[in-house]
Design a protein around this motif. Structure first.
Motif, PDB file in Angstrom:
ATOM      1  N   ASN A 109       0.694  -1.271   0.003  1.00 20.86           N
ATOM      2  CA  ASN A 109      -0.035  -0.038  -0.101  1.00 20.86           C
ATOM      3  C   ASN A 109       1.033   1.386  -0.054  1.00 20.86           C
ATOM      4  N   SER A 139      -4.232   8.078 -12.909  1.00 15.50           N
ATOM      5  CA  SER A 139      -4.294   7.366 -11.707  1.00 15.50           C
ATOM      6  C   SER A 139      -5.377   7.845 -10.979  1.00 15.50           C
ATOM      7  N   TRP A 140      -6.240   7.040 -10.205  1.00 16.62           N
ATOM      8  CA  TRP A 140      -7.591   7.470  -9.825  1.00 16.62           C
ATOM      9  C   TRP A 140      -7.422   8.054  -8.562  1.00 16.62           C
ATOM     10  N   GLN A 141      -6.196   7.757  -7.482  1.00 18.45           N
ATOM     11  CA  GLN A 141      -6.217   8.290  -6.198  1.00 18.45           C
ATOM     12  C   GLN A 141      -4.930   9.244  -6.151  1.00 18.45           C
ATOM     13  N   TYR A 142      -3.723   8.819  -6.814  1.00 22.52           N
ATOM     14  CA  TYR A 142      -2.646   9.588  -6.679  1.00 22.52           C
ATOM     15  C   TYR A 142      -2.474  10.908  -7.476  1.00 22.52           C
ATOM     16  N   ASP A 194      -2.354   2.533  -9.886  1.00 15.82           N
ATOM     17  CA  ASP A 194      -4.179   2.312  -9.929  1.00 15.82           C
ATOM     18  C   ASP A 194      -4.374   2.909 -11.329  1.00 15.82           C
TER      19      ASP A 194
END
Length: 205
Positions: free
Chosen positions: A41, A173-176, A112
């Protein structure tokens, strides 16, 4: 006179067997050492503020269909993603000369990547059981996998029946954030070396 030849053959087979057994043993030890304290993670960088550079490339393999009613384009790509993982480096001389291994997706950090204008076909985990990730001793990680996509492609029929459609593929990237993971394309153009166009459509750019 036949005995020495037979004996030599046995020796060669035995040598190959023991060498391969040694590499298998070394590979197991290496993988255990690399993954024992690995954090899937956490972005694999040396310092917390470092940016991880991820290169992304798509090779178009097949245009499956264009649905005019839903205005979606169904395609099959080969996805090539590369980055360097500072936690996955080793001295190959200490592990029977092994300079490359294969690992499962679930065992290491992976970007991601998502297709933002996909309507449900793209699934980066679809081939996790059959397509492992390649890791080199210098930490280079290569994620090469088929990538089916069905993306939104608005119709433009002003020049029907000689109409042209511009279909965008938006990947990121979805979250970064970009100051965490910098995902950039190797080329502004699709790799079409293996692409065979259907009779009804022609790829223009």
């Amino acid at each position: 006179m036949k005995f020495p030849v037979y004996f030599d053959a046995l020796w060669v087979v035995f040598c190959l067997f023991t060498c391969s057994q040694g590499q298998i043993s070394g590979g197991k030890t290496l993988i255990k050492t690399l993954l024992d304290d690995y954090k899937t993670n956490l972005i694999p960088v040396s310092r917390q503020r470092d940016v991880l550079n991820v290169t992304y490339e798509l090779a178009l393999y097949q245009l499956l269909d264009f649905d005019g009613k839903t205005q979606t384009l169904n395609m099959l790509f080969w996805q090539r993603v590369n980055w360097y993982d500072t936690s996955l480096t080793w001295d190959s001389a200490k592990y029977d000369g092994i300079d490359e291994i294969r690992l499962r997706m679930e065992d290491i950090w992976i970007p991601d990547t998502l297709v933002f204008n996909d309507v449900g076909e793209y699934d980066p985990w679809k081939y996790q059981e059959s397509v492992p990730i390649k890791v080199a001793s210098n930490g280079k990680v290569s994620w090469l996998t088929p990538a089916p996509m069905r993306t939104i492609c608005p119709l433009d029929v002003r020049n029907f029946p000689f109409d042209k459609h511009t279909c965008e593929i938006v990947i990121g990237s979805w979250q970064y954030a970009q100051n965490e993971v910098d995902l950039y394309c190797v080329s502004t153009e699709l790799d079409t070396d293996k692409f065979s166009a259907p009779l009804l459509w022609q790829l223009t750019e």
